[in-house]
Design a protein around this motif. Structure first.
Motif, mmCIF file in Angstrom:
data_model
loop_
_atom_site.group_PDB
_atom_site.id
_atom_site.type_symbol
_atom_site.label_atom_id
_atom_site.label_comp_id
_atom_site.label_asym_id
_atom_site.label_seq_id
_atom_site.Cartn_x
_atom_site.Cartn_y
_atom_site.Cartn_z
ATOM 1 N N ARG A 269 28.147 4.958 -22.850
ATOM 2 C CA ARG A 269 29.148 3.889 -22.941
ATOM 3 C C ARG A 269 28.934 3.002 -24.161
ATOM 4 O O ARG A 269 29.874 2.348 -24.629
ATOM 5 C CB ARG A 269 29.115 3.044 -21.669
ATOM 6 C CG ARG A 269 29.418 3.853 -20.408
ATOM 7 C CD ARG A 269 29.196 3.034 -19.155
ATOM 8 N NE ARG A 269 30.146 1.936 -19.045
ATOM 9 C CZ ARG A 269 30.038 0.948 -18.157
ATOM 10 N NH1 ARG A 269 29.015 0.941 -17.306
ATOM 11 N NH2 ARG A 269 30.942 -0.002 -18.110
ATOM 12 N N TYR A 305 37.433 12.877 -13.547
ATOM 13 C CA TYR A 305 37.250 11.748 -14.473
ATOM 14 C C TYR A 305 38.402 10.749 -14.325
ATOM 15 O O TYR A 305 38.186 9.535 -14.221
ATOM 16 C CB TYR A 305 37.172 12.256 -15.918
ATOM 17 C CG TYR A 305 37.229 11.130 -16.929
ATOM 18 C CD1 TYR A 305 36.092 10.401 -17.245
ATOM 19 C CD2 TYR A 305 38.438 10.771 -17.546
ATOM 20 C CE1 TYR A 305 36.141 9.350 -18.155
ATOM 21 C CE2 TYR A 305 38.495 9.723 -18.445
ATOM 22 C CZ TYR A 305 37.346 9.019 -18.748
ATOM 23 O OH TYR A 305 37.404 7.970 -19.620
ATOM 24 N N SER A 308 38.194 8.898 -10.982
ATOM 25 C CA SER A 308 37.131 7.884 -10.926
ATOM 26 C C SER A 308 37.464 6.658 -11.758
ATOM 27 O O SER A 308 37.225 5.521 -11.331
ATOM 28 C CB SER A 308 35.805 8.491 -11.411
ATOM 29 O OG SER A 308 35.444 9.622 -10.653
ATOM 30 N N THR A 309 38.013 6.880 -12.956
ATOM 31 C CA THR A 309 38.248 5.753 -13.858
ATOM 32 C C THR A 309 39.509 4.977 -13.521
ATOM 33 O O THR A 309 39.663 3.828 -13.963
ATOM 34 C CB THR A 309 38.312 6.226 -15.320
ATOM 35 O OG1 THR A 309 39.263 7.292 -15.441
ATOM 36 C CG2 THR A 309 36.954 6.724 -15.791
ATOM 37 N N PHE A 313 35.612 3.133 -11.594
ATOM 38 C CA PHE A 313 34.743 2.795 -12.725
ATOM 39 C C PHE A 313 35.481 2.016 -13.793
ATOM 40 O O PHE A 313 36.697 2.059 -13.899
ATOM 41 C CB PHE A 313 34.153 4.060 -13.351
ATOM 42 C CG PHE A 313 33.176 4.769 -12.454
ATOM 43 C CD1 PHE A 313 32.630 4.140 -11.346
ATOM 44 C CD2 PHE A 313 32.790 6.075 -12.716
ATOM 45 C CE1 PHE A 313 31.737 4.788 -10.521
ATOM 46 C CE2 PHE A 313 31.894 6.742 -11.900
ATOM 47 C CZ PHE A 313 31.366 6.101 -10.797
ATOM 48 N N LEU A 344 29.555 1.530 -8.378
ATOM 49 C CA LEU A 344 28.625 2.192 -9.283
ATOM 50 C C LEU A 344 28.575 3.702 -9.061
ATOM 51 O O LEU A 344 28.138 4.437 -9.946
ATOM 52 C CB LEU A 344 27.213 1.609 -9.126
ATOM 53 C CG LEU A 344 27.085 0.107 -9.404
ATOM 54 C CD1 LEU A 344 25.655 -0.352 -9.163
ATOM 55 C CD2 LEU A 344 27.512 -0.209 -10.832
ATOM 56 N N GLN A 345 28.984 4.168 -7.876
ATOM 57 C CA GLN A 345 28.958 5.598 -7.589
ATOM 58 C C GLN A 345 30.162 5.941 -6.707
ATOM 59 O O GLN A 345 30.659 5.093 -5.959
ATOM 60 C CB GLN A 345 27.653 5.983 -6.879
ATOM 61 C CG GLN A 345 26.405 5.658 -7.703
ATOM 62 C CD GLN A 345 25.112 6.001 -6.981
ATOM 63 O OE1 GLN A 345 25.011 7.068 -6.389
ATOM 64 N NE2 GLN A 345 24.140 5.109 -7.038
ATOM 65 N N GLN A 359 27.732 5.544 -12.390
ATOM 66 C CA GLN A 359 27.898 4.627 -13.515
ATOM 67 C C GLN A 359 26.696 3.693 -13.618
ATOM 68 O O GLN A 359 26.290 3.079 -12.637
ATOM 69 C CB GLN A 359 29.171 3.800 -13.363
ATOM 70 C CG GLN A 359 29.373 2.762 -14.473
ATOM 71 C CD GLN A 359 30.769 2.176 -14.465
ATOM 72 O OE1 GLN A 359 31.663 2.666 -15.149
ATOM 73 N NE2 GLN A 359 30.983 1.139 -13.679
ATOM 74 N N THR A 360 26.115 3.617 -14.820
ATOM 75 C CA THR A 360 25.045 2.664 -15.124
ATOM 76 C C THR A 360 25.524 1.805 -16.292
ATOM 77 O O THR A 360 26.573 2.086 -16.890
ATOM 78 C CB THR A 360 23.749 3.400 -15.515
ATOM 79 O OG1 THR A 360 23.918 3.985 -16.819
ATOM 80 C CG2 THR A 360 23.393 4.495 -14.510
ATOM 81 N N HIS A 363 25.548 4.528 -19.149
ATOM 82 C CA HIS A 363 26.097 5.872 -18.993
ATOM 83 C C HIS A 363 27.148 5.959 -17.881
ATOM 84 O O HIS A 363 27.151 5.147 -16.967
ATOM 85 C CB HIS A 363 24.984 6.883 -18.670
ATOM 86 C CG HIS A 363 23.979 7.061 -19.757
ATOM 87 N ND1 HIS A 363 22.754 6.420 -19.744
ATOM 88 C CD2 HIS A 363 24.004 7.814 -20.886
ATOM 89 C CE1 HIS A 363 22.070 6.760 -20.825
ATOM 90 N NE2 HIS A 363 22.800 7.598 -21.530
ATOM 91 N N GLN A 364 27.987 6.979 -17.997
ATOM 92 C CA GLN A 364 28.813 7.456 -16.897
ATOM 93 C C GLN A 364 28.590 8.965 -16.800
ATOM 94 O O GLN A 364 28.641 9.664 -17.814
ATOM 95 C CB GLN A 364 30.302 7.172 -17.140
ATOM 96 C CG GLN A 364 30.705 5.727 -16.960
ATOM 97 C CD GLN A 364 32.182 5.489 -17.216
ATOM 98 O OE1 GLN A 364 32.849 6.299 -17.841
ATOM 99 N NE2 GLN A 364 32.705 4.378 -16.735
#
Length: 395
Positions: A269, A305, A308-309, A313, A344-345, A359-360, A363-364
């Motif tokens: 990210r 993807y 999720s987004t 996320f 986060l997950q 997600q951190t 990173h994703q």
């Protein structure tokens, strides 16, 4: 309907047919309206209306940036001769076809706005070569593309807007497909330099490997090809072959993936880079459901993807987005408003596979695994995969 709504002060950004078809449009620079039309069912037949709208909005944004990249913003914002513009737009068709067909497996940057990357086994050697080659060409912007993905680039290249990096990579693939060994191509940077053109010098090194620089009036194409190319890249032929051998896996041999990972997309990210791969297995246990095809894995990875987004996320805001455009996109975030925290997950179980997103701050990670993997084990698979890749590569 759009024109009538505008006259009544109503903002309408899309409409849908009874069988699930969708029409999405957007006006750019108060000059050009782009309209995308899709048949019912969406990509792969399993994306929701919201996900399909998000995908089409990104397509329109990418098409506009393609037009700016090739023609410049002035030509599009101040149209003086429509017929001439129609002729000039033909030079964008190969790039726009890439976006519409979206068939190149492993190239997800058009969707994620992250640079599709390949992590080479000898990154330092390639990085130094790209840096030296760019400096010798009076440029701070250089990039090595292997199998359509960025293997090494200068620091200034990574500072370009994410959409610019993605589109320049697409242009490199298009120019490489033309079969020419080198070319001198004028480009406008949609965010960094939409009205003043730069020169993109591209050179073919080996089948599947190309290097390019963004520069000014100097050097000439002949000088760069005859003097600089041999000097910097001939000593690295074997290193380039090692990089090419990584292939579609995008990860060096030092990364050992768990056998239950079917496909993955890992996004950094901070740098807006991504690596992705699909693994195919020839071992098919009797009595088990048939394995997913490679093409279907890529399709499901894209759909997960988007799922999720648009629901859980954070999607990094693209640059230069007007308040009106941001308001148009806010509908994709309605689902998120129901949460008092940032998820986060997330995971999804379908008839074909299980998917897990993690997600951190940096990173994703998006994973596809077989149905045979227990749902309670998905988090362990994801965290271990992320750790294995980052530890081995520093990505």
């Amino acid at each position: 309907v759009h024109m009538f709504g505008g006259g009544q002060g109503v903002v309408l950004s899309c409409c849908e047919t009874q069988d699930g078809g969708k029409v999405v449009w957007r006006v750019f620079q108060d000059s050009v309206m782009l309209i995308a039309v899709t048949a019912g069912g969406g990509a792969g037949g399993s994306s929701s209306s919201k996900e399909e709208e998000a995908r089409l909005q990104r397509l329109l944004e990418n098409v506009w940036n393609c037009m700016v990249l090739v023609l410049g913003q002035d030509e599009l914002a101040n149209v003086r001769n429509v017929e001439r513009l129609k002729r000039d737009l033909r030079s964008c068709f190969s790039l726009i076809d890439q976006l519409l067909e979206d068939r190149q497996e492993g190239i997800l940057g058009n969707l994620t706005h992250c640079a599709d990357s390949l992590l080479p086994p000898n990154p330092t050697l390639l990085q130094d070569a790209v840096q030296g080659f760019a400096q010798a060409a009076d440029s701070e912007f250089g990039c090595l593309v292997v199998h359509g993905r960025i293997a090494a680039a200068t620091e200034k290249w990574w500072r370009l807007a994410p959409q610019e990096v993605v589109l320049l990579s697409a242009l490199m693939r298009s120019l490489s497909a033309s079969g020419s060994s080198s070319c001198d191509y004028p480009v406008f940077l949609p965010h960094g330099s939409p009205t003043v053109a730069h020169r993109l010098l591209r050179f073919h090194l080996l089948p599947g490997a190309d290097v390019c620089v963004l520069c000014g009036p100097t050097p000439s194409l002949h000088r760069a090809e005859s003097g600089l190319l041999v000097r910097f890249w001939t000593p690295l032929v074997e290193t380039l072959r090692d990089c090419l051998a990584v292939g579609e896996r995008c990860l060096p041999g030092s990364v050992s993936l768990r056998p239950d990972v079917l496909a993955l997309l890992l996004i950094n990210r901070e740098t807006r880079r991504s690596v992705s791969c699909v693994r195919t297995s020839t071992n098919h246990p009797p009595g088990q459901p048939p394995l997913l095809s490679k093409a279907r894995c890529w399709e499901l990875l894209k759909l997960f993807y988007i799922f999720s987004t648009t629901r859980y996320f954070t999607q990094e805001e693209t640059l230069c987005v007007s308040p009106e455009e941001r308001a148009q996109r806010s509908s994709t975030e309605d689902f998120v408003l129901g949460f008092s925290h940032q998820p986060l997950q997330c995971y999804l179980v379908s008839e074909e596979c299980k998917s897990y997103g993690l997600q951190t701050p940096q990173h994703q990670l998006f994973l596809l695994v077989p149905l045979s993997v227990p749902t309670f084990a998905l988090r362990t698979v994801a965290t271990q995969t992320l750790s294995d890749i980052v530890t081995a590569t520093g990505f």
